[in-house]
Motif scaffolding. Structure first.
Motif, PDB file in Angstrom:
ATOM      1  N   LYS A 224       0.854  -1.229   0.090  1.00 32.72           N
ATOM      2  CA  LYS A 224      -0.051   0.080   0.007  1.00 32.72           C
ATOM      3  C   LYS A 224       0.929   1.234   0.054  1.00 32.72           C
ATOM      4  CE  LYS A 224      -4.434  -0.945   2.013  1.00 32.72           C
ATOM      5  NZ  LYS A 224      -5.468  -0.795   3.208  1.00 32.72           N
ATOM      6  N   PHE A 225       1.893   1.211   0.994  1.00 34.10           N
ATOM      7  CA  PHE A 225       2.819   2.115   1.052  1.00 34.10           C
ATOM      8  C   PHE A 225       3.614   2.636  -0.401  1.00 34.10           C
ATOM      9  CE2 PHE A 225       6.932   4.167   1.396  1.00 34.10           C
ATOM     10  CZ  PHE A 225       6.639   5.358   1.899  1.00 34.10           C
ATOM     11  N   LEU A 226       3.916   1.675  -1.158  1.00 34.56           N
ATOM     12  CA  LEU A 226       4.438   1.772  -2.426  1.00 34.56           C
ATOM     13  C   LEU A 226       3.591   2.189  -3.336  1.00 34.56           C
ATOM     14  CD1 LEU A 226       7.100   1.110  -4.127  1.00 34.56           C
ATOM     15  CD2 LEU A 226       6.318  -1.086  -4.473  1.00 34.56           C
ATOM     16  N   LEU A 227       2.311   1.691  -3.297  1.00 31.30           N
ATOM     17  CA  LEU A 227       1.289   2.175  -4.480  1.00 31.30           C
ATOM     18  C   LEU A 227       1.143   3.794  -4.027  1.00 31.30           C
ATOM     19  CD1 LEU A 227      -0.805   1.830  -6.333  1.00 31.30           C
ATOM     20  CD2 LEU A 227      -2.365   1.447  -4.617  1.00 31.30           C
ATOM     21  N   TRP A 228       0.949   4.037  -2.962  1.00 35.12           N
ATOM     22  CA  TRP A 228       0.641   5.525  -2.646  1.00 35.12           C
ATOM     23  C   TRP A 228       1.950   6.437  -2.980  1.00 35.12           C
ATOM     24  CZ3 TRP A 228      -3.812   7.305  -3.115  1.00 35.12           C
ATOM     25  CH2 TRP A 228      -5.009   6.540  -2.614  1.00 35.12           C
ATOM     26  N   ALA A 229       2.918   5.995  -2.521  1.00 34.73           N
ATOM     27  CA  ALA A 229       4.416   6.613  -3.007  1.00 34.73           C
ATOM     28  C   ALA A 229       4.450   6.863  -4.408  1.00 34.73           C
ATOM     29  CB  ALA A 229       5.449   5.903  -2.436  1.00 34.73           C
ATOM     30  N   THR A 230       4.066   5.716  -5.182  1.00 32.24           N
ATOM     31  CA  THR A 230       4.112   5.920  -6.534  1.00 32.24           C
ATOM     32  C   THR A 230       3.208   7.147  -7.025  1.00 32.24           C
ATOM     33  OG1 THR A 230       4.837   3.519  -6.759  1.00 32.24           O
ATOM     34  CG2 THR A 230       3.733   4.506  -8.634  1.00 32.24           C
ATOM     35  N   VAL A 231       2.098   6.898  -6.647  1.00 31.34           N
ATOM     36  CA  VAL A 231       1.110   7.844  -7.253  1.00 31.34           C
ATOM     37  C   VAL A 231       1.309   9.237  -6.616  1.00 31.34           C
ATOM     38  CG1 VAL A 231      -1.202   8.815  -6.763  1.00 31.34           C
ATOM     39  CG2 VAL A 231      -1.063   6.292  -6.964  1.00 31.34           C
ATOM     40  N   GLY A 232       2.153   9.497  -5.647  1.00 36.94           N
ATOM     41  CA  GLY A 232       2.628  10.861  -5.032  1.00 36.94           C
ATOM     42  C   GLY A 232       3.627  11.373  -5.709  1.00 36.94           C
ATOM     43  N   ILE A 233       4.522  10.652  -6.153  1.00 39.41           N
ATOM     44  CA  ILE A 233       5.880  10.818  -7.051  1.00 39.41           C
ATOM     45  C   ILE A 233       5.215  11.352  -8.372  1.00 39.41           C
ATOM     46  CG2 ILE A 233       7.575   9.904  -8.259  1.00 39.41           C
ATOM     47  CD1 ILE A 233       8.461   8.379  -6.067  1.00 39.41           C
ATOM     48  N   GLN A 234       4.125  10.616  -8.840  1.00 40.89           N
ATOM     49  CA  GLN A 234       3.794  10.893 -10.322  1.00 40.89           C
ATOM     50  C   GLN A 234       2.871  12.278 -10.066  1.00 40.89           C
ATOM     51  OE1 GLN A 234       1.979   7.197 -11.341  1.00 40.89           O
ATOM     52  NE2 GLN A 234       3.518   6.902 -12.900  1.00 40.89           N
ATOM     53  N   VAL A 235       2.096  12.503  -9.063  1.00 40.47           N
ATOM     54  CA  VAL A 235       1.403  13.844  -9.234  1.00 40.47           C
ATOM     55  C   VAL A 235       2.197  14.901  -8.821  1.00 40.47           C
ATOM     56  CG1 VAL A 235      -0.224  14.902  -7.420  1.00 40.47           C
ATOM     57  CG2 VAL A 235      -0.710  12.769  -8.043  1.00 40.47           C
ATOM     58  N   LEU A 236       3.324  14.530  -8.085  1.00 43.28           N
ATOM     59  CA  LEU A 236       4.392  15.838  -7.821  1.00 43.28           C
ATOM     60  C   LEU A 236       5.198  16.154  -8.858  1.00 43.28           C
ATOM     61  CD1 LEU A 236       5.584  17.737  -5.599  1.00 43.28           C
ATOM     62  CD2 LEU A 236       7.324  15.713  -5.435  1.00 43.28           C
ATOM     63  N   CYS A 237       5.537  15.027  -9.741  1.00 45.37           N
ATOM     64  CA  CYS A 237       6.271  15.278 -11.057  1.00 45.37           C
ATOM     65  C   CYS A 237       5.284  16.099 -11.989  1.00 45.37           C
ATOM     66  CB  CYS A 237       6.828  14.111 -11.604  1.00 45.37           C
ATOM     67  SG  CYS A 237       8.145  13.426 -10.432  1.00 45.37           S
ATOM     68  N   SER A 238       4.382  15.469 -12.314  1.00 46.65           N
ATOM     69  CA  SER A 238       3.215  15.902 -13.328  1.00 46.65           C
ATOM     70  C   SER A 238       2.980  17.503 -13.004  1.00 46.65           C
ATOM     71  CB  SER A 238       1.851  15.388 -13.254  1.00 46.65           C
ATOM     72  OG  SER A 238       2.160  14.216 -13.819  1.00 46.65           O
TER      73      SER A 238
END
Length: 172
Positions: free
Chosen positions: A5-19
């Motif tokens: 779950k952490f990895l999933l949310w971290a991935t989403v967070g990274i993509q949102v930040l970078c976008s």
């Protein structure tokens, strides 16, 4: 499971930040909001970092999809194994109870939850015939109805059957 779950949310967070970095940069350029110019080196660093972050997010996303697919395949294999074992146990019980072929059909439909009317329609017989066959099944098994019949089969499958060890039973 929490790691995933952490990895999933971290991935989403990274993509949102970078976008967000790309969108903010674009908005600033289009709307002319920047009052002071940032250096090209900082701009390039931000864009390269955002690109790397998006790529990392995509790679992690693909990895998680592949892991989920493997997990689903393992679960389906276990379910098929349990289903096969259940069929084997039930057929052994039917033999032990000396059910006729017609009684076996009715018993299977009963186990699957079909009503007397539905079983009669599926078998092309009358409801009275299905009721008589059901009563014969219950009498041979020594139960009073559908619920007890199913209970005996499930109990035997999970508790008394030596085909399952404790580890396999606990996985269900």
């Amino acid at each position: 499971m929490n790691n995933r779950k952490f990895l999933l949310w971290a991935t989403v967070g990274i993509q949102v930040l970078c976008s967000g970095i790309f969108i903010a940069n674009l908005a600033v350029s289009i709307l002319g909001l920047r009052t002071t110019s940032i250096g090209w080196q900082l701009r390039e660093t931000l864009e390269v970092s955002a690109s790397v972050g998006l790529m990392l997010g995509a790679i992690l996303g693909v990895r998680m999809i592949l892991r989920a697919e493997r997990s689903q395949q393992r679960a389906e294999e276990k379910l098929r194994g349990a289903s096969d074992a259940f069929v084997t146990v039930v057929n052994q019980k039917f033999e032990r109870w000396a059910l006729s072929a017609a009684e076996r059909d009715v018993a299977w439909f009963t186990i699957k939850g079909f009503s007397i009317k539905e079983i009669a329609q599926l078998r092309g017989s009358s409801e009275g015939t299905v009721k008589a066959q059901s009563n014969a099944i219950y009498r041979k098994v020594g139960v009073s109805g559908r619920a007890q019949l199913l209970s005996i089969l499930v109990d035997d499958m999970l508790i008394n059957n030596d085909k399952f060890d404790d580890r396999e039973v606990n996985e269900f």
